[in-house]
Design a protein around this motif. Structure first.
Motif, mmCIF file in Angstrom:
data_model
loop_
_atom_site.group_PDB
_atom_site.id
_atom_site.type_symbol
_atom_site.label_atom_id
_atom_site.label_comp_id
_atom_site.label_asym_id
_atom_site.label_seq_id
_atom_site.Cartn_x
_atom_site.Cartn_y
_atom_site.Cartn_z
ATOM 1 N N GLU A 1 -7.464 7.132 1.291
ATOM 2 C CA GLU A 1 -7.484 6.333 2.606
ATOM 3 C C GLU A 1 -8.995 6.571 3.273
ATOM 4 O OE1 GLU A 1 -5.638 7.215 7.084
ATOM 5 O OE2 GLU A 1 -5.299 8.860 5.406
ATOM 6 N N GLU A 2 -9.874 7.346 2.952
ATOM 7 C CA GLU A 2 -11.435 7.187 3.098
ATOM 8 C C GLU A 2 -11.885 6.186 2.639
ATOM 9 O OE1 GLU A 2 -15.453 9.596 2.281
ATOM 10 O OE2 GLU A 2 -13.463 10.166 1.599
ATOM 11 N N HIS A 3 -11.589 5.416 1.515
ATOM 12 C CA HIS A 3 -12.318 4.216 0.894
ATOM 13 C C HIS A 3 -11.589 2.690 1.349
ATOM 14 C CE1 HIS A 3 -14.707 7.269 -1.208
ATOM 15 N NE2 HIS A 3 -13.537 7.660 -1.441
ATOM 16 N N VAL A 4 -10.512 2.984 1.665
ATOM 17 C CA VAL A 4 -9.566 1.719 2.042
ATOM 18 C C VAL A 4 -9.000 1.395 3.129
ATOM 19 C CG1 VAL A 4 -9.132 1.601 -0.614
ATOM 20 C CG2 VAL A 4 -7.558 2.483 0.983
ATOM 21 N N ALA A 5 -8.856 2.524 4.128
ATOM 22 C CA ALA A 5 -8.118 2.313 5.467
ATOM 23 C C ALA A 5 -8.712 1.281 6.153
ATOM 24 C CB ALA A 5 -8.138 3.548 6.170
ATOM 25 N N SER A 6 -10.243 1.122 6.144
ATOM 26 C CA SER A 6 -10.699 0.002 7.033
ATOM 27 C C SER A 6 -10.610 -1.614 6.618
ATOM 28 C CB SER A 6 -12.264 0.427 6.843
ATOM 29 O OG SER A 6 -12.899 -0.020 5.423
ATOM 30 N N LEU A 7 -10.052 -1.539 5.542
ATOM 31 C CA LEU A 7 -9.412 -3.203 5.107
ATOM 32 C C LEU A 7 -8.293 -3.510 5.761
ATOM 33 C CD1 LEU A 7 -9.529 -2.521 1.160
ATOM 34 C CD2 LEU A 7 -11.055 -3.841 2.598
ATOM 35 N N TYR A 8 -7.733 -2.485 6.459
ATOM 36 C CA TYR A 8 -6.375 -2.677 7.294
ATOM 37 C C TYR A 8 -6.309 -2.503 8.785
ATOM 38 C CZ TYR A 8 -5.554 -2.637 2.027
ATOM 39 O OH TYR A 8 -5.494 -3.131 1.054
ATOM 40 N N GLU A 9 -7.776 -2.505 9.233
ATOM 41 C CA GLU A 9 -7.707 -2.166 10.537
ATOM 42 C C GLU A 9 -7.016 -3.377 11.472
ATOM 43 O OE1 GLU A 9 -11.620 -1.363 11.652
ATOM 44 O OE2 GLU A 9 -12.077 0.438 10.490
ATOM 45 N N LEU B 1 0.421 10.990 -0.600
ATOM 46 C CA LEU B 1 -0.391 10.772 0.209
ATOM 47 C C LEU B 1 -0.828 9.412 0.765
ATOM 48 C CD1 LEU B 1 -3.245 12.795 -1.898
ATOM 49 C CD2 LEU B 1 -1.664 13.777 0.176
ATOM 50 N N MET B 2 -1.183 9.214 2.075
ATOM 51 C CA MET B 2 -1.445 8.177 2.619
ATOM 52 C C MET B 2 -2.631 7.231 1.735
ATOM 53 S SD MET B 2 -0.296 6.064 4.910
ATOM 54 C CE MET B 2 -1.082 4.328 5.534
ATOM 55 N N ASN C 1 0.907 -1.212 0.127
ATOM 56 C CA ASN C 1 0.102 0.061 0.042
ATOM 57 C C ASN C 1 0.923 1.204 0.050
ATOM 58 O OD1 ASN C 1 -2.567 -1.511 0.061
ATOM 59 N ND2 ASN C 1 -2.070 -1.790 2.433
ATOM 60 N N VAL C 2 0.493 2.063 -0.689
ATOM 61 C CA VAL C 2 1.235 3.521 -0.729
ATOM 62 C C VAL C 2 1.322 4.206 0.829
ATOM 63 C CG1 VAL C 2 1.313 5.923 -1.722
ATOM 64 C CG2 VAL C 2 0.602 3.942 -3.120
ATOM 65 N N ASN C 3 2.322 4.380 1.342
ATOM 66 C CA ASN C 3 2.374 4.851 2.569
ATOM 67 C C ASN C 3 3.722 5.602 2.759
ATOM 68 O OD1 ASN C 3 2.860 5.189 5.479
ATOM 69 N ND2 ASN C 3 2.172 2.949 6.034
ATOM 70 N N PRO C 4 3.450 6.993 2.992
ATOM 71 C CA PRO C 4 4.608 8.089 2.760
ATOM 72 C C PRO C 4 5.484 8.043 3.963
ATOM 73 C CG PRO C 4 2.637 9.038 3.213
ATOM 74 C CD PRO C 4 2.200 7.634 2.910
#
Length: 298
Positions: free
Chosen positions: A282-290, A276-277, A246-249
């Protein structure tokens, strides 16, 4: 329906394409265009990507390891006829011709950021269909947890495959929930035109919140599996290229920083921009990696 596209003003106009149709008008009508998606970019000095840059500067090692090799060797690849085999842990396995996919799948247009692991970036108007729509046709079983992808293997047309620099064919994979995310696209073209050979014709994956090597090109096979599938760059160098990528600065590549990126087509001395994170999604995919350690799961 969620809205995912970046606004048109982040993409350099392609005269023929814009004369034929208004991209934003059609995108709004389809419910896929949203200025809000680009809040963190609008108002910055990000400049749009040119048609030449996104079609002449590519990583597609099957057609050569240089950035311009795929463009120069593009006519070597034959993409008609073409079919995609979909199987594994599904109730309805199939092999379907590309032209039938284009007829049967609900087509969309999306303007996405694209971020390479090498720290260059672009903004690309893709057309294609959501991978979730294709997976719905084959009906994954309850045991399916991952989706594996395989690129065409045809050394007589792809000079890179005549070398032993990499294991061929190229393979990639996603977790099933990542594959089902509405952002995940099976792209069949750019700027409303058929996909250029050098960008992965006739059909490729686009996962905009991941580094670009996850977006496998010229796909011929999709397999649903219970176990995490092998992926080419992870096989080559697991310390540098994880399965998720995942793109992670905040997590650097072992050999360079990922905090900033260079927009292609602007020259090597152009100002870099902040990464950008999740590449801005992030709003649409961050929950996939909680609950996951995002540094560990590079």
């Amino acid at each position: 329906m969620p809205k995912y596209s970046l606004p048109e003003n982040l993409v350099t106009p392609k005269t023929d394409w814009l004369n034929r149709r208004s991209f934003i008008a059609s995108a709004v009508a389809a419910g896929i265009a949203s200025p809000a998606m680009a809040t963190s970019i609008e108002g910055s000095e990000l400049e749009p990507t040119s048609w030449d840059a996104i079609t002449k500067y590519n990583n597609f090692y099957e057609l050569g390891t240089g950035k311009t090799d795929p463009y120069q060797n593009r006519d070597l690849l034959t993409t008609d006829p073409w079919s995609v085999e979909i199987g594994g842990l599904v109730n309805n396995p199939m092999t379907i011709a590309f032209e039938d996919l284009e007829k049967e799948m609900p087509m969309v247009e999306r303007i996405y950021r694209f971020r390479c692991v090498e720290a260059w970036s672009s903004v690309v108007p893709w057309n294609g269909f959501q991978l979730s729509d294709l997976l719905a046709k084959v009906e994954p079983t309850s045991d399916a947890k991952y989706v594996a992808f395989e690129t065409l293997y045809r050394p007589d047309e792809m000079p890179g495959q005549r070398t032993d620099l990499y294991p061929w064919p190229y393979v990639e994979g996603l977790r099933l929930d990542e594959a089902m995310n509405p952002l995940t696209l099976m792209a069949t073209g750019v700027y409303g035109e058929p996909m250029p050979n050098q960008k992965g014709a006739p059909i490729r994956l686009v996962v905009p919140w991941k580094y670009g090597f996850k977006s496998i090109k010229s796909i011929v096979k999709i397999t649903l599996t219970a176990e995490e599938p092998p992926t080419t760059w992870n096989l080559i160098q697991p310390r540098e290229y994880g399965f998720y990528s995942n793109v992670n600065p905040t997590v650097d590549h072992p050999r360079w920083s990922q905090a900033t990126e260079r927009p292609i087509g602007k020259g090597i001395f152009a100002p870099r921009q902040e990464t950008l994170m999740f590449n801005g999604y992030e709003e649409h995919v961050a929950s996939l990696y909680e609950g996951m350690d995002l540094a560990e799961f590079y």
